[in-house]
Design a protein around this motif. Structure first.
Motif, PDB file in Angstrom:
ATOM      1  N   GLU A 142      75.649  -5.254  -1.340  1.00  0.00           N
ATOM      2  CA  GLU A 142      75.075  -4.369  -0.318  1.00  0.00           C
ATOM      3  C   GLU A 142      73.564  -4.606  -0.191  1.00  0.00           C
ATOM      4  O   GLU A 142      73.022  -4.697   0.912  1.00  0.00           O
ATOM      5  CB  GLU A 142      75.362  -2.927  -0.741  1.00  0.00           C
ATOM      6  CG  GLU A 142      74.942  -1.871   0.241  1.00  0.00           C
ATOM      7  CD  GLU A 142      75.052  -0.482  -0.391  1.00  0.00           C
ATOM      8  OE1 GLU A 142      74.159   0.355  -0.133  1.00  0.00           O
ATOM      9  OE2 GLU A 142      76.018  -0.256  -1.167  1.00  0.00           O
ATOM     10  N   HIS A 143      72.883  -4.740  -1.339  1.00  0.00           N
ATOM     11  CA  HIS A 143      71.433  -4.921  -1.290  1.00  0.00           C
ATOM     12  C   HIS A 143      71.016  -6.280  -0.767  1.00  0.00           C
ATOM     13  O   HIS A 143      70.087  -6.392   0.015  1.00  0.00           O
ATOM     14  CB  HIS A 143      70.805  -4.646  -2.656  1.00  0.00           C
ATOM     15  CG  HIS A 143      70.632  -3.192  -2.923  1.00  0.00           C
ATOM     16  ND1 HIS A 143      71.638  -2.413  -3.420  1.00  0.00           N
ATOM     17  CD2 HIS A 143      69.581  -2.370  -2.704  1.00  0.00           C
ATOM     18  CE1 HIS A 143      71.212  -1.161  -3.508  1.00  0.00           C
ATOM     19  NE2 HIS A 143      69.970  -1.104  -3.090  1.00  0.00           N
ATOM     20  N   SER A 163      71.475  -6.606   3.011  1.00  0.00           N
ATOM     21  CA  SER A 163      70.558  -5.887   3.899  1.00  0.00           C
ATOM     22  C   SER A 163      69.488  -6.812   4.484  1.00  0.00           C
ATOM     23  O   SER A 163      68.854  -6.473   5.469  1.00  0.00           O
ATOM     24  CB  SER A 163      69.907  -4.709   3.161  1.00  0.00           C
ATOM     25  OG  SER A 163      69.013  -5.229   2.185  1.00  0.00           O
TER      26      SER A 163
END
Length: 572
Positions: free
Chosen positions: A326-327, A330
């Motif tokens: 997820e990080h 981004s």
């Protein structure tokens, strides 16, 4: 000692001799634990002329020291905490390793730091990176790396096209260094052995010998052969990392400080999934995220969560993997999915804890204590500053020896394979022509073994089939497997697939396709019969299965339970 010579070999014969030798006459220093700090401590002690032994319950670097971010770095983010002393010390070490101690193993790596705010952020981050470079140069060992540069958004996207255009307004690029952490530790152990230290892995301390208050030695079990040895030593150094408290408990000593484990996981993804010619460093709300070039792969890490479950096999849960994806997604134009993840590994940082509970307050500083006569404890710290920790530990042990001992000399002791490395690198085309190996293969060997590459080439000359790549992992030659068992102390299949090579995290099958061939290459060196080969392969497959299973579990508890479904090949 040009290439480190035969004395640096850590084969089965040397291991048996080391165990017998340590039990025969009293040592000055016995080091327990062969992670980077323990191995460094053994090298420090032996190069001061002390009779030195090193024992490790599992394999060299099998705990934290094989599961790091593989970076040798000053710790840019410690500048923000205004921890200038730690950064300066680490930058000096980085320079020493790159330039003098291990140029064959430690390499420069560029990082791009995307800026997300105009104006103040460029000034703020730019000042930090400028200070980082300045401190590196002032340490006297900073010449090895290019200095940082400021980039516009367009230039940043040219060198890292993988980034989303809206993820940055500009960028900074700076340099740090990286190494293969487990290989580095194995090389440290071999260097200590070359200078006369007696080193044995799969040798577990099961108790300490006492005379009154004083610790005078250790009871050590040969986990492979089953024998037990009494090893006497004037001073013992406990360098067992996240196991520090357990080791201290063997003498019923509660200790002034505790070591808490914080789990960090890393993902390994193929090179072509992230289009970039530079590493990336990204900010998250909790910490920093690195995307690190790693041969034909990227390493993405890391997390930072408390861990109080099994220390030997920390498990990565599904939640950990999702957090990293997820990080990193981004900022990526083409997001990564679970299917892109080739390997996953989890490690535990040994953080110093006082009596307080907040993990964020735990320190990356190291500490050395002498809780009872005859026993020194060293803990905390970070990989990059292992040499300083080792020096401090031996300095402390020397206080307990009633003899004059020379000061630390490891600043001038290159690791085996360093001497002559650059000359061989410059002549790599000639080596390729002479041996018939492709020049890329020769470069691969030189960057893993330095001038010890000659020993591998000798194996290939004797048996040309060893010059072939390993089935299912063609980055590695068959010779490297044989050499791991004959010269580097590998005792089991897992040692070779996980630590002497990185096949367990660099292939989608996690090494299961290479396992049988690998075991068959190790067998003659270690005296395995067909039955043992079967056992090794089956055990390795179970381990991979258990790891995959744990990575599907939602949280630490369930992941830990799944990972422990596979027994250790040698029950400890």
């Amino acid at each position: 000692m040009g290439g480190g010579g035969g004395r640096a070999s850590l084969g089965p014969v040397q291991r048996a001799e080391a165990l017998a030798g340590m039990a025969e006459r009293e040592l000055d220093v016995l080091v327990v634990g062969a992670g980077v700090v323990g191995a460094g401590t053994a090298l420090d002690a032996v190069t001061r002329g002390l009779a030195t032994g090193l024992v490790e319950a599992r394999d060299w670097a099998s705990g934290t020291s094989s599961r790091s971010s593989k970076l040798i770095h000053g710790g840019l983010r410690y500048l923000e905490m205004l921890d200038f002393a730690l950064v300066r010390e680490a930058l000096k070490e980085r320079g020493l390793l790159l330039g003098r101690l291990a140029p064959h193993l430690v390499k420069p790596v560029p990082f791009l730091y995307p800026l997300q705010h105009k104006g103040w952020e460029r000034f703020y981050a730019g000042s930090g990176v400028a200070l980082y470079d300045a401190m590196s140069l002032s340490s006297g060992h900073g010449r090895g790396l290019p200095t940082h540069r400021h980039l516009s958004r367009a230039r940043a996207l040219r060198i890292a096209p993988a980034l989303r255009k809206d993820a940055l307004v500009g960028a900074l690029q700076y340099y740090d260094a990286q190494m293969d952490d487990a290989r580095y530790v194995a090389t440290l152990v071999r260097t200590a052995a070359a200078y006369g230290a007696q080193c044995a892995n799969r040798a577990r301390v099961i108790g300490f010998l006492r005379e009154g208050e004083r610790v005078v030695g250790a009871r050590v079990q040969d986990v492979e052969g089953g024998g037990e040895y009494e090893i006497r030593a004037k001073q013992i150094v406990n360098a067992t990392g996240v196991w520090t408290d357990d080791t201290q408990a063997l003498i019923g000593e509660r200790g002034q400080f505790h070591v808490r484990a914080s789990k960090g996981i890393h993902l390994v993804v193929p090179k072509d999934r992230i289009h970039s010619s530079t590493g990336l460093i990204l900010r998250t709300e909790k910490s920093v995220l690195f995307v690190i070039p790693w041969g034909r792969h990227w390493i993405v890490g890391t997390t930072d969560t408390d861990w109080d479950l099994d220390k030997a096999h920390p498990a990565a849960s599904s939640a950990d993997i999702d957090y990293l994806l997820e990080h990193v997604n981004s900022v990526l134009a083409v997001p990564l999915t679970r299917d892109d993840v080739q390997g996953v590994y989890a490690g535990l940082r040994p953080l110093l804890a006082g009596e307080s509970d907040a993990t964020s307050k735990l320190s990356r500083e190291h500490t050395v204590a002498h809780p009872v006569p005859g026993l020194v404890v060293v803990a905390g710290g970070k990989y990059t500053t292992y040499r300083v920790m080792a020096k401090d530990a031996v300095d402390e042990a020397v206080h307990g020896l009633d003899q004059r001992v020379a000061p630390c000399v490891t600043e001038d002791v290159p690791l085996v394979g360093a001497e002559g490395y650059r000359a061989l690198w410059n002549g790599r085309a000639r080596i390729a022509a002479r041996t018939g190996l492709h020049v890329v293969r020769v470069e691969h060997l030189l960057n893993r073994f330095g001038s010890l590459t000659e020993e591998l080439l000798a194996l290939i000359e004797e048996d040309p089939s060893l010059g072939e790549p390993l089935t299912g992992a063609d980055d590695y030659l068959r010779a490297e497997v044989v050499y791991a068992a004959s010269h580097e102390g590998a005792r089991h299949l897992d040692d070779v697939l996980t630590r002497r090579t990185r096949i367990s995290i660099e292939t989608f099958d996690r090494g299961t396709r290479s396992a049988r061939e690998c075991a068959e290459l190790m067998a003659p060196v270690l005296g395995w019969d067909e039955q043992q080969i079967e056992k090794e392969v089956e055990h390795y497959e179970k381990r991979v299965q258990a790891e995959r299973e744990s990575q599907r579990q939602p949280d630490d508890q369930t992941a830990d339970a799944a990972r422990l479904g596979a027994p250790d090949i040698v029950p400890l």
